[in-house]
Design a protein around this motif. Sequence first.
Motif, short mmCIF file in Angstrom:
data_model
loop_
_atom_site.label_atom_id
_atom_site.label_comp_id
_atom_site.label_asym_id
_atom_site.label_seq_id
_atom_site.Cartn_x
_atom_site.Cartn_y
_atom_site.Cartn_z
N GLU A 16 9.92 -2.31 -10.61
CA GLU A 16 10.97 -2.77 -9.71
C GLU A 16 10.44 -3.82 -8.73
O GLU A 16 11.03 -4.88 -8.54
N ALA A 17 9.29 -3.51 -8.11
CA ALA A 17 8.71 -4.43 -7.14
C ALA A 17 8.26 -5.72 -7.81
O ALA A 17 8.43 -6.82 -7.26
N ARG A 18 7.69 -5.61 -9.00
CA ARG A 18 7.21 -6.80 -9.69
C ARG A 18 8.36 -7.70 -10.11
O ARG A 18 8.30 -8.93 -9.98
N ALA A 19 9.44 -7.10 -10.62
CA ALA A 19 10.59 -7.90 -11.03
C ALA A 19 11.20 -8.63 -9.83
O ALA A 19 11.50 -9.83 -9.90
N LEU A 20 11.37 -7.93 -8.72
CA LEU A 20 11.92 -8.56 -7.52
C LEU A 20 11.03 -9.68 -7.00
O LEU A 20 11.51 -10.75 -6.62
N ALA A 21 9.72 -9.41 -6.96
CA ALA A 21 8.81 -10.41 -6.40
C ALA A 21 8.79 -11.68 -7.23
O ALA A 21 8.84 -12.79 -6.71
N THR A 22 8.74 -11.54 -8.55
CA THR A 22 8.69 -12.72 -9.40
C THR A 22 10.01 -13.46 -9.42
O THR A 22 10.06 -14.69 -9.40
N CYS A 23 11.11 -12.71 -9.43
CA CYS A 23 12.43 -13.35 -9.38
C CYS A 23 12.57 -14.15 -8.08
O CYS A 23 13.02 -15.30 -8.09
N LEU A 52 0.84 -1.19 0.00
CA LEU A 52 0.00 0.00 0.00
C LEU A 52 0.88 1.25 0.00
O LEU A 52 1.94 1.28 0.64
N ASP A 53 0.45 2.27 -0.70
CA ASP A 53 1.25 3.47 -0.88
C ASP A 53 0.82 4.55 0.12
O ASP A 53 -0.25 5.14 -0.01
N TYR A 54 1.67 4.80 1.10
CA TYR A 54 1.34 5.76 2.15
C TYR A 54 1.27 7.18 1.62
O TYR A 54 0.63 8.05 2.22
N ARG A 55 1.93 7.46 0.47
CA ARG A 55 1.93 8.82 -0.05
C ARG A 55 0.54 9.28 -0.45
O ARG A 55 0.27 10.48 -0.50
N MET A 56 -0.33 8.33 -0.77
CA MET A 56 -1.70 8.68 -1.16
C MET A 56 -2.73 8.03 -0.23
O MET A 56 -3.87 7.85 -0.60
N ASN A 57 -2.29 7.67 0.98
CA ASN A 57 -3.20 7.09 1.97
C ASN A 57 -3.98 5.90 1.40
O ASN A 57 -5.18 5.75 1.63
N PRO A 60 4.42 13.12 -3.58
CA PRO A 60 5.80 12.80 -3.95
C PRO A 60 5.85 11.56 -4.84
O PRO A 60 5.08 10.62 -4.65
N PRO A 61 6.72 11.54 -5.83
CA PRO A 61 6.85 10.35 -6.67
C PRO A 61 7.41 9.19 -5.87
O PRO A 61 8.10 9.39 -4.86
N PRO A 62 7.14 7.98 -6.28
CA PRO A 62 7.70 6.82 -5.57
C PRO A 62 9.22 6.87 -5.58
O PRO A 62 9.83 7.32 -6.56
N PRO A 63 9.87 6.44 -4.50
CA PRO A 63 11.34 6.44 -4.48
C PRO A 63 11.90 5.45 -5.49
O PRO A 63 11.29 4.41 -5.77
N THR A 64 13.04 5.77 -6.06
CA THR A 64 13.68 4.88 -7.02
C THR A 64 15.09 4.56 -6.53
O THR A 64 15.72 5.35 -5.83
N PRO A 65 15.63 3.39 -6.89
CA PRO A 65 16.98 3.02 -6.46
C PRO A 65 18.02 3.99 -7.00
O PRO A 65 17.85 4.58 -8.07
#
Length: 433
Positions: A353-360, A34-39, A293-298
Motif C-alpha cells: 500500500e505504501a509503495r503504491a502510493l509513494a510511487t504514484c 519506521l514501525d513503532y509496533r516493533m520499536n 499487532p499486524p500493520p493496519p490496513t485500509p
Amino acid sequence: MFRVRTAAVRKTLTAFLAALVMLPGVAIEQELQLDYRMNERVVQVPAGRDNRAMLETTVFQPNGQGPFPLLIINHGKDPGSPSAQPRDRFYYMAAAFVKRGYAVMVPMRQGFANSTGRYRDRGCDMTTNGYLQAEDIRSAVEYARTQPWIDSGHIVVAGQSYGGLATMALGTEQLAGVRGLINFAGGLRDDSAGCGWRSSLVSAMAEYGANNKIPSLWMYGENDSLFGPDLANRMHEAYAEAGGKGRLVEFPSFKRDAHGMLASRDGEKIWLEDTIAFLKGVGMPTEVLYNVPPPPTPARTNYATLDDVEAVPFLSENGRRAYADYLTKMTPRAFAVSPSGAWTWAEEGEAPEARALATCSAKSSQPCKLYSVDDYVVWNGERIDAAERATMMASASTGAPADPNAPGAVGSTVPAAPASTSDTAAAVVAESH
C-alpha cells in the motif's frame, strides 16, 4: 543475487523479467516509515578498516531493556549500483522473531544503501566474494556483543541470496555467542562472459564446509529461478562432504518463484517450522512472548466489486487494461490512482500500500489514493460516470501507451519495488535479485 554488469541486460531479459515476480527490484519508492509496533530504528554500525565505514542497520526489538537474544539478517544485491539499493528490513521474519523475544538487526553492508565504505567483489571468485561480504557481518556481530540490550551469548545469523552466501562464509570463523546460521537461497549469480558461476559456487561451499565452525540450516525452493534444486544439492553436498555441519531443507514450489519466499507475507508458512526446530537444537529460545499487532490496513468499502474495471476512477483505456492485469497478481497487493490519470500497482514484499502510493505520488501532479488492497476495494470517493471520465482524460496528455506486461510490471521483494506507470509516462521498474 543476480549480478548485472551492463544496462543492456535489462533489455535482453524482457521475457525473463516478466516472470520473476518474486524477486527484489530497483526501488523508486519512498523510504518506508519506521514501525513503532516493533520499536524499529536505524543505527550506524562501524565496519571496515579502522572502523571508518558505517553500516546503515535496521533494528527491531521488543519493549523493554533486554538483554535480548539476537537475529542478524543479511541482504542480497539488486542489479545496478549498490548505493541505489534501498534499506532492507525483512519485516515478516523480524516480526516472527520479535514475538519470540529477539532483537533483530539488518545491516546494509559497505557501499549498499546509505552505508559508507566501498562495495567490494572479486568477479566470478565466489569464495572470495563470500569472505569479503562476511567481514561486514562480523563487524555487526562484534558491535552487537557490546550493546547492553543484546544477550551476547545467544546470537543466530541468517542471510538471503548473496547474504546467504556471506553467512556461510562467516561460518568458517568461531565467533563467540553465534550458535547457528540460516541460509535462505544463498548464492551469487553472474552471467557475465566467461563466468562459470555455478561451479564457482560449489567450490565456495566446499571451502566453507572444510573450515566450518558453526552449524547451519539451508532452505531452497523447488522453483527458485536462480538456484534450483540441482545446484542447491550440489552446493550442499560439497559443503557436507568437506566436513560442514548443515541440514538442507528443500521445500515445494512457492508462488511464482521461491527465491523471494523469505520476504513474502506468506513465507512464514514455509520457513518457520524448520527454523524453530533448528533454533531449539542450537539452544536458542523459541517460545512466543510478545504480541506484535499486524500493520493496519485500509477499511473495505462498498464502492464497487473488485473486478468492476469500469468503476475505477480516473483511468484511461490503458489504465483500465492495467487494472485488469493487476487483478491477476498475487496478494499482498495494492492499486493507487490519481485525478491526473496516474496509476500504480505493487505486488508482494513489504507494505505494498505504501509503495503504491509513494510511487504514484512521485509520478503524479495530483495526490494519489488507494483504490484496492488485496481482494477488496477501499475507495470511498464518488463514482465517476463515463462522460466525466472522458472529459478528464481528454485534458491529460496520453503519450505513448504503456504496456502493463512490459518487463518489470511486477512486484518484488526485500523490499519489493512497485510496478508503476501512468498515461503520461511509463515508469515501470523492477529487476531480478
